[in-house]
Design a protein around this motif. Structure first.
Motif, PDB file in Angstrom:
ATOM      1  N   MET A 162     -12.348   6.402  13.767  1.00  0.00           N
ATOM      2  CA  MET A 162     -12.408   6.638  12.470  1.00  0.00           C
ATOM      3  C   MET A 162     -11.252   6.381  11.524  1.00  0.00           C
ATOM      4  O   MET A 162     -11.144   5.887  10.523  1.00  0.00           O
ATOM      5  N   TYR A 163     -10.250   7.121  11.874  1.00  0.00           N
ATOM      6  CA  TYR A 163      -8.846   6.889  11.059  1.00  0.00           C
ATOM      7  C   TYR A 163      -8.441   5.535  11.270  1.00  0.00           C
ATOM      8  O   TYR A 163      -7.933   5.105  10.196  1.00  0.00           O
ATOM      9  N   THR A 164      -8.796   4.878  12.453  1.00  0.00           N
ATOM     10  CA  THR A 164      -8.377   3.296  12.474  1.00  0.00           C
ATOM     11  C   THR A 164      -9.432   2.569  11.476  1.00  0.00           C
ATOM     12  O   THR A 164      -8.819   1.762  10.786  1.00  0.00           O
ATOM     13  N   ILE A 165     -10.462   3.015  11.546  1.00  0.00           N
ATOM     14  CA  ILE A 165     -11.557   2.264  10.563  1.00  0.00           C
ATOM     15  C   ILE A 165     -11.093   2.380   9.265  1.00  0.00           C
ATOM     16  O   ILE A 165     -10.991   1.311   8.371  1.00  0.00           O
ATOM     17  N   CYS A 166     -10.720   3.730   8.803  1.00  0.00           N
ATOM     18  CA  CYS A 166     -10.313   3.890   7.171  1.00  0.00           C
ATOM     19  C   CYS A 166      -9.224   3.077   7.023  1.00  0.00           C
ATOM     20  O   CYS A 166      -9.086   2.633   6.007  1.00  0.00           O
ATOM     21  N   LYS A 167      -8.272   2.689   7.789  1.00  0.00           N
ATOM     22  CA  LYS A 167      -7.068   1.827   7.616  1.00  0.00           C
ATOM     23  C   LYS A 167      -7.646   0.519   7.496  1.00  0.00           C
ATOM     24  O   LYS A 167      -7.063  -0.076   6.507  1.00  0.00           O
ATOM     25  N   MET A 168      -8.603   0.028   8.115  1.00  0.00           N
ATOM     26  CA  MET A 168      -8.938  -1.115   8.136  1.00  0.00           C
ATOM     27  C   MET A 168      -9.773  -1.425   6.677  1.00  0.00           C
ATOM     28  O   MET A 168      -9.470  -2.614   6.096  1.00  0.00           O
ATOM     29  N   MET A 169     -10.561  -0.545   6.622  1.00  0.00           N
ATOM     30  CA  MET A 169     -11.224  -0.378   5.187  1.00  0.00           C
ATOM     31  C   MET A 169     -10.267  -0.453   4.080  1.00  0.00           C
ATOM     32  O   MET A 169     -10.586  -1.171   3.214  1.00  0.00           O
ATOM     33  N   LYS A 170      -9.285   0.437   4.144  1.00  0.00           N
ATOM     34  CA  LYS A 170      -8.290   0.234   2.952  1.00  0.00           C
ATOM     35  C   LYS A 170      -7.750  -1.146   3.065  1.00  0.00           C
ATOM     36  O   LYS A 170      -7.560  -1.423   1.896  1.00  0.00           O
ATOM     37  N   ALA A 171      -7.472  -1.774   3.914  1.00  0.00           N
ATOM     38  CA  ALA A 171      -6.735  -3.361   4.037  1.00  0.00           C
ATOM     39  C   ALA A 171      -7.882  -3.946   3.382  1.00  0.00           C
ATOM     40  O   ALA A 171      -7.456  -4.886   2.247  1.00  0.00           O
ATOM     41  N   GLY A 172      -9.240  -4.006   3.464  1.00  0.00           N
ATOM     42  CA  GLY A 172      -9.989  -4.748   3.058  1.00  0.00           C
ATOM     43  C   GLY A 172     -10.340  -4.446   1.334  1.00  0.00           C
ATOM     44  O   GLY A 172     -10.177  -5.399   0.440  1.00  0.00           O
ATOM     45  N   CYS A 173     -10.142  -3.160   1.008  1.00  0.00           N
ATOM     46  CA  CYS A 173     -10.513  -2.769  -0.570  1.00  0.00           C
ATOM     47  C   CYS A 173      -8.821  -3.239  -0.947  1.00  0.00           C
ATOM     48  O   CYS A 173      -9.023  -3.370  -2.392  1.00  0.00           O
ATOM     49  N   ASN A 174      -7.748  -3.211  -0.512  1.00  0.00           N
ATOM     50  CA  ASN A 174      -6.593  -3.455  -0.942  1.00  0.00           C
ATOM     51  C   ASN A 174      -6.523  -4.929  -1.385  1.00  0.00           C
ATOM     52  O   ASN A 174      -5.969  -5.462  -2.457  1.00  0.00           O
ATOM     53  N   ALA A 175      -7.164  -5.623  -0.422  1.00  0.00           N
ATOM     54  CA  ALA A 175      -7.406  -7.360  -0.817  1.00  0.00           C
ATOM     55  C   ALA A 175      -8.184  -7.275  -1.907  1.00  0.00           C
ATOM     56  O   ALA A 175      -8.037  -8.322  -2.824  1.00  0.00           O
ATOM     57  N   VAL A 176      -9.317  -6.660  -2.161  1.00  0.00           N
ATOM     58  CA  VAL A 176     -10.313  -6.655  -3.276  1.00  0.00           C
ATOM     59  C   VAL A 176      -9.489  -6.409  -4.582  1.00  0.00           C
ATOM     60  O   VAL A 176      -9.779  -7.235  -5.688  1.00  0.00           O
ATOM     61  N   SER A 177      -8.700  -5.322  -4.508  1.00  0.00           N
ATOM     62  CA  SER A 177      -7.865  -5.068  -5.682  1.00  0.00           C
ATOM     63  C   SER A 177      -6.907  -5.930  -6.022  1.00  0.00           C
ATOM     64  O   SER A 177      -6.793  -6.155  -7.239  1.00  0.00           O
ATOM     65  N   ASP A 178      -6.167  -6.754  -5.244  1.00  0.00           N
ATOM     66  CA  ASP A 178      -5.176  -7.519  -5.431  1.00  0.00           C
ATOM     67  C   ASP A 178      -5.766  -8.832  -5.942  1.00  0.00           C
ATOM     68  O   ASP A 178      -5.144  -9.552  -6.868  1.00  0.00           O
ATOM     69  N   PHE A 179      -7.082  -8.864  -5.632  1.00  0.00           N
ATOM     70  CA  PHE A 179      -7.622 -10.103  -5.828  1.00  0.00           C
ATOM     71  C   PHE A 179      -8.133 -10.113  -7.373  1.00  0.00           C
ATOM     72  O   PHE A 179      -7.867 -11.005  -8.309  1.00  0.00           O
ATOM     73  N   ASP A 180      -8.567  -9.073  -7.758  1.00  0.00           N
ATOM     74  CA  ASP A 180      -9.226  -8.882  -9.230  1.00  0.00           C
ATOM     75  C   ASP A 180      -9.656  -7.353  -8.977  1.00  0.00           C
ATOM     76  O   ASP A 180     -10.531  -6.958  -8.475  1.00  0.00           O
ATOM     77  N   SER A 181      -8.864  -6.555  -9.779  1.00  0.00           N
ATOM     78  CA  SER A 181      -9.127  -4.983  -9.970  1.00  0.00           C
ATOM     79  C   SER A 181     -10.535  -4.528 -10.296  1.00  0.00           C
ATOM     80  O   SER A 181     -10.812  -3.447 -10.469  1.00  0.00           O
ATOM     81  N   GLY A 182     -11.130  -5.497 -11.112  1.00  0.00           N
ATOM     82  CA  GLY A 182     -12.233  -5.309 -11.970  1.00  0.00           C
ATOM     83  C   GLY A 182     -13.556  -5.393 -11.028  1.00  0.00           C
ATOM     84  O   GLY A 182     -14.397  -4.947 -11.148  1.00  0.00           O
ATOM     85  N   ILE A 183     -13.382  -5.882  -9.530  1.00  0.00           N
ATOM     86  CA  ILE A 183     -14.345  -5.892  -8.836  1.00  0.00           C
ATOM     87  C   ILE A 183     -14.611  -4.708  -8.244  1.00  0.00           C
ATOM     88  O   ILE A 183     -13.736  -4.079  -7.713  1.00  0.00           O
ATOM     89  N   LEU A 184     -15.890  -4.272  -7.891  1.00  0.00           N
ATOM     90  CA  LEU A 184     -16.214  -2.956  -7.549  1.00  0.00           C
ATOM     91  C   LEU A 184     -16.319  -3.025  -6.036  1.00  0.00           C
ATOM     92  O   LEU A 184     -16.694  -4.032  -5.507  1.00  0.00           O
ATOM     93  N   LYS A 185     -15.822  -1.847  -5.356  1.00  0.00           N
ATOM     94  CA  LYS A 185     -15.797  -2.026  -3.995  1.00  0.00           C
ATOM     95  C   LYS A 185     -16.679  -0.892  -3.427  1.00  0.00           C
ATOM     96  O   LYS A 185     -17.163  -0.073  -3.643  1.00  0.00           O
TER      97      LYS A 185
END
Length: 242
Positions: A197-220
């Motif tokens: 789960m800690y590895t999964i959370c790191k991967m989720m964080k990577a995906g969420c960071n990509a969304v934020s870097d693309f457009d911080s107004g998009i909900l995750k």
């Protein structure tokens, strides 16, 4: 982010959509009960997942409205009845090495972009549902995409980041109005072939960071199936990005 984890349950339902028949050959009536879900006290969300719609249309399926039973674009029908969000699943490479589709709608990024474009034409936002797999990802199967088979967990995280970023750009460039991004599908205790789960959370964080870097107004959105059962270690969400 944690406030958004339960959104998908509501997003799968359509509010106040009357029955509509589907094609002259396969006539099935579908009805939906009223459902009202709001985010942060804002606009009610009335959503539908029609990820397979293009494959259906290519097979000859047509849709009719409920007023004069005329053939009509399914996107217009949904918008006319109050739907304001379309969810679309995205698979990395939903075909074999010879280019033969696995089926299920062949939901690659190109297909998602087209669905997003058509949704935006009628004022509907898009929820992009990244499975991070070449086909269905659910509690029973979370297979690593073919292109990432030999990647370490850290390399998968990096691949998720850039794949998410590039895919969102492709989808927006097509004309879609992206309102939410779902980072993983029914992840529970496994994601992209990883079961820590800690590895999964790191991967989720990577995906969420990509969304934020693309457009911080998009909900995750994070998607766990039946987290209330206590069967899956969802309590580790606190390790995921805020």
């Amino acid at each position: 982010m944690k406030k958004l984890c339960a959104v998908l349950a509501g997003l799968m339902l359509i509010s106040a959509v009357p029955a509509f028949p589907v094609s002259a050959v396969y006539d099935k009536t579908v009805t939906f009960e009223n459902f009202d879900r709001r985010i942060n006290g804002g606009e009610p969300i009335r959503g539908a997942d029609i990820s397979s719609v293009i494959a259906l249309e290519e097979s000859g399926i047509v849709f009719h409205n409920d007023t004069d039973y005329e053939e009509e674009d399914i996107f217009k029908i949904l918008a006319d009845h109050g739907v304001n969000y379309i969810r679309v699943r995205v698979w990395n490479q939903p075909s074999d090495n010879s280019g033969n589709s696995y089926g299920g709608g062949h939901n690659d990024v190109k297909t998602a972009a087209e669905i997003g474009r058509r949704a935006a034409q009628y004022g509907m936002k898009l929820l992009v549902d990244f499975h991070y797999s070449d086909f269905w990802a659910d509690p029973e199967k979370q297979r690593t995409p073919k292109a990432w088979q030999n990647y370490s967990a850290d390399e998968k995280g990096s691949a998720i980041y850039y794949y998410t970023l590039e895919s969102l750009q492709t989808i927006r460039d097509a004309g879609a109005d992206i309102g939410m991004v779902q980072v993983g599908n029914e992840t529970n205790g496994v994601m992209c072939g990883e079961d820590d789960m800690y590895t999964i959370c790191k991967m989720m964080k990577a995906g969420c960071n990509a969304v934020s870097d693309f457009d911080s107004g998009i909900l995750k959105v994070l998607h766990f199936a039946d987290p209330s059962s206590g069967k899956y270690p969802c309590m580790l969400l606190s390790s995921c990005p805020p």
